[in-house]
Write a protein that holds these residues in place. Structure first.
Motif, PDB file in Angstrom:
ATOM      1  N   GLY A  93       0.818  -1.215   0.000  1.00  0.00           N
ATOM      2  CA  GLY A  93       0.000   0.000   0.000  1.00  0.00           C
ATOM      3  C   GLY A  93       0.846   1.255   0.000  1.00  0.00           C
ATOM      4  O   GLY A  93       0.576   2.201  -0.751  1.00  0.00           O
ATOM      5  N   ARG A 279      -0.831   2.117   5.106  1.00  0.00           N
ATOM      6  CA  ARG A 279      -2.230   1.686   5.165  1.00  0.00           C
ATOM      7  C   ARG A 279      -2.364   0.535   6.158  1.00  0.00           C
ATOM      8  O   ARG A 279      -1.627  -0.458   6.056  1.00  0.00           O
ATOM      9  N   THR A 282      -2.639  -3.286   4.696  1.00  0.00           N
ATOM     10  CA  THR A 282      -1.448  -3.885   4.089  1.00  0.00           C
ATOM     11  C   THR A 282      -0.272  -3.898   5.064  1.00  0.00           C
ATOM     12  O   THR A 282       0.513  -4.843   5.080  1.00  0.00           O
TER      13      THR A 282
END
Length: 310
Positions: A93, A279, A282
């Motif tokens: 991410g 994120r 992830t």
């Protein structure tokens, strides 16, 4: 037996990370006790943000690793109390987000979009940009983020040069290293992207002398670290027209103070440290995999080299 994992970050982060971490640990087959408050002597792993309250690692006598939530580790790698493995965050991410931001702003400057976005004054400005193959772009830093961005720009057709402190070999990228390589990388950079880690060697890397090596009118895009640039030197180069524009996402002081000259400068675009963000979904998968590896006595991923600082 469950492993004890301390989540050491700002309290508001717990609400966004708790569920993804629990899910990822379960999928990785790790039985875990995850909490923001555990007796230090019982902690096996520390999920860590450098701005957390935990600054002294001495009490964590049985901890096996510190797993950083951020890509940057400059605020923790030099901590003298940290004597166990430190892993930096490298996840899909964060990499994807950085690649999208960098390619977007490189294309913006390559195509001259600002003239049309801001020039709605009835003047028919028809300028045709070169093709990407005729626009030299240099990426300073060829770690996970730099490599991903360099490869994405190459896939769009740009002539990409990459520079790193140690030699790299990336297909399709003109890879340079060392002091002489840095000078060559700067001399061709019509668009320069900074994705280096912050170390004693990279602080103020873009100083007056190195800015002077850039082609006149070059554009600088910095989503890496603010102190990579000597701010006064950059402002002088912008005022002189030697640097055509600087798009800056990171700064020495954040948030950038309202009276900072960057805000009002016509050749500067300020973005509020949004180029990429860890994120939770992830990042949790990377953390869970490293804890699984630790429990299986396998090598950790993305370990920081204390000598280089990243």
């Amino acid at each position: 037996m469950a492993v004890n994992i301390l989540f050491a970050a700002h309290p508001e982060r717990w609400d966004t990370y708790q569920a993804p971490l629990e899910t990822a640990l379960s999928k990785a087959g790790v039985a875990a006790r995850l909490s923001t408050s555990l007796p230090a002597e019982e902690v096996d792993y520390i999920v860590y943000a450098p701005n957390s309250e935990v600054q002294d690692f001495t009490p964590f006598t049985r901890a096996r690793a510190v797993l950083n939530l951020w890509a940057g580790v400059e605020d923790v790698v030099g901590n003298p109390t940290l004597r166990i493995p430190l892993a930096r965050m490298v996840d899909h991410g964060l990499t994807q987000g950085m690649m999208e931001w960098v390619t977007g702003h490189v294309l913006r400057h390559h195509l001259g979009m600002d003239a049309h976005i801001h020039g709605q004054d009835g003047v028919w400005r028809k300028t045709i940009p070169p093709l990407a193959q005729d626009r030299p772009v240099t990426v300073l830093g060829l770690g996970a983020l730099g490599r991903a961005c360099a490869e994405a720009l190459r896939a769009l057709g740009f002539a990409v040069t990459g520079w790193s402190r140690s030699p790299k070999d990336i297909p399709g990228i003109n890879c340079l290293a060392g002091d002489a390589g840095l000078r060559d990388a700067l001399r061709t950079a019509e668009i320069l992207v900074l994705l280096l880690p912050l170390t004693a060697q990279t602080e103020n890397l873009l100083n007056t002398a190195r800015l002077a090596l850039l082609p006149r009118g070059a554009v600088i895009v910095n989503p890496g670290r603010g102190p990579l640039i000597d701010d006064d030197a950059l402002l002088d180069a912008l005022d002189a027209g030697h640097v055509g524009h600087a798009t800056l996402d990171v700064f020495r002081v954040e948030p950038l103070p309202p009276d900072h000259p960057y805000w009002a400068h016509p050749r500067v675009t300020v973005t509020p440290h949004i180029a990429s963000e860890t994120r939770p979904d992830t990042a949790a998968q990377v953390i869970a995999e490293n804890i699984r590896r630790g429990e299986a006595r396998e090598p950790f991923l993305h370990l920081v080299d204390r000598k280089t600082g990243y």
